[in-house]
Design an enzyme around this catalytic site. Structure first.
Site, short mmCIF file in Angstrom:
data_model
loop_
_atom_site.label_atom_id
_atom_site.label_comp_id
_atom_site.label_asym_id
_atom_site.label_seq_id
_atom_site.Cartn_x
_atom_site.Cartn_y
_atom_site.Cartn_z
N ASP A 1 0.76 -1.08 -0.02
CA ASP A 1 0.06 0.09 0.06
C ASP A 1 0.87 1.28 -0.08
OD1 ASP A 1 -2.27 -1.32 0.08
OD2 ASP A 1 -2.45 -1.35 2.17
N ASP B 1 -7.19 -1.84 -4.00
CA ASP B 1 -8.04 -1.42 -2.96
C ASP B 1 -9.28 -0.51 -3.62
OD1 ASP B 1 -6.51 -2.80 -1.35
OD2 ASP B 1 -5.49 -1.24 -0.46
#
Length: 168
Positions: free
Chosen positions: A128, A147
């Protein structure tokens, strides 16, 4: 069904390309640095792109959304869940059909899920790096293109599935 597969492929490629760019170009990591046990992965790395609205802040997520359950070794469970959801979406849309937008939403969800699966297989955690804050609110969490795609796909399927029922 082809549209869903095509969409999933492009979402997957976009996710992996952005992760590759941020990890190896922006942060300048070497392959050996990310092929280590997840607890030894480099962090924290941060590059202000358009602060505070967009900051590349590296976070290795071993858990689910917002790092929940990161203290448990759930790598293979989460990979299995991603495959189960992917199979479920394909089965559901094959059975019920839908508009082109329904298939695109399914492709978003599948492409994002597979993007995060690749991270878990190769790195042991999801890479991330997107961090966005605004209006005096400091967001401590990071996310990635996969995501975003999973979220868009899930919302799209939730709303478009209802439209399919009304049309039937």
């Amino acid at each position: 069904m082809r549209l869903m597969g095509f969409t999933a492929l492009w979402i997957f490629l976009l996710d992996q390309a952005t992760k590759f760019y941020v990890l190896f170009v922006v942060f300048g990591l070497q392959w050996a640095q990310v092929r280590v046990p997840v607890d030894d992965l480099p962090r924290p790395l941060s590059v202000e792109v358009f602060p505070p609205f967009l900051v590349f802040r590296m976070a290795w997520n071993k858990g689910v959304n917002f790092g929940l359950f990161a203290n448990f070794n759930m790598r293979w469970v989460l990979i299995g869940v991603a495959f189960a959801i992917t199979i479920g979406v394909i089965w559901w849309l094959r059975r019920t059909g839908g508009s082109k937008w329904t298939y695109i939403a399914g492709g978003f969800m599948i492409g994002g899920a597979m993007g995060n699966v690749i991270d878990r297989v190769f790195y042991g955690a999801v890479a991330d790096f997107l961090n966005m804050s605004c209006c005096g609110i400091n967001n401590p969490y990071a996310f990635n293109v996969a995501d975003i795609a999973i979220f868009i796909g899930a919302v799209g399927l939730a709303f478009l599935a209802e439209d399919n029922k009304k049309a039937a």
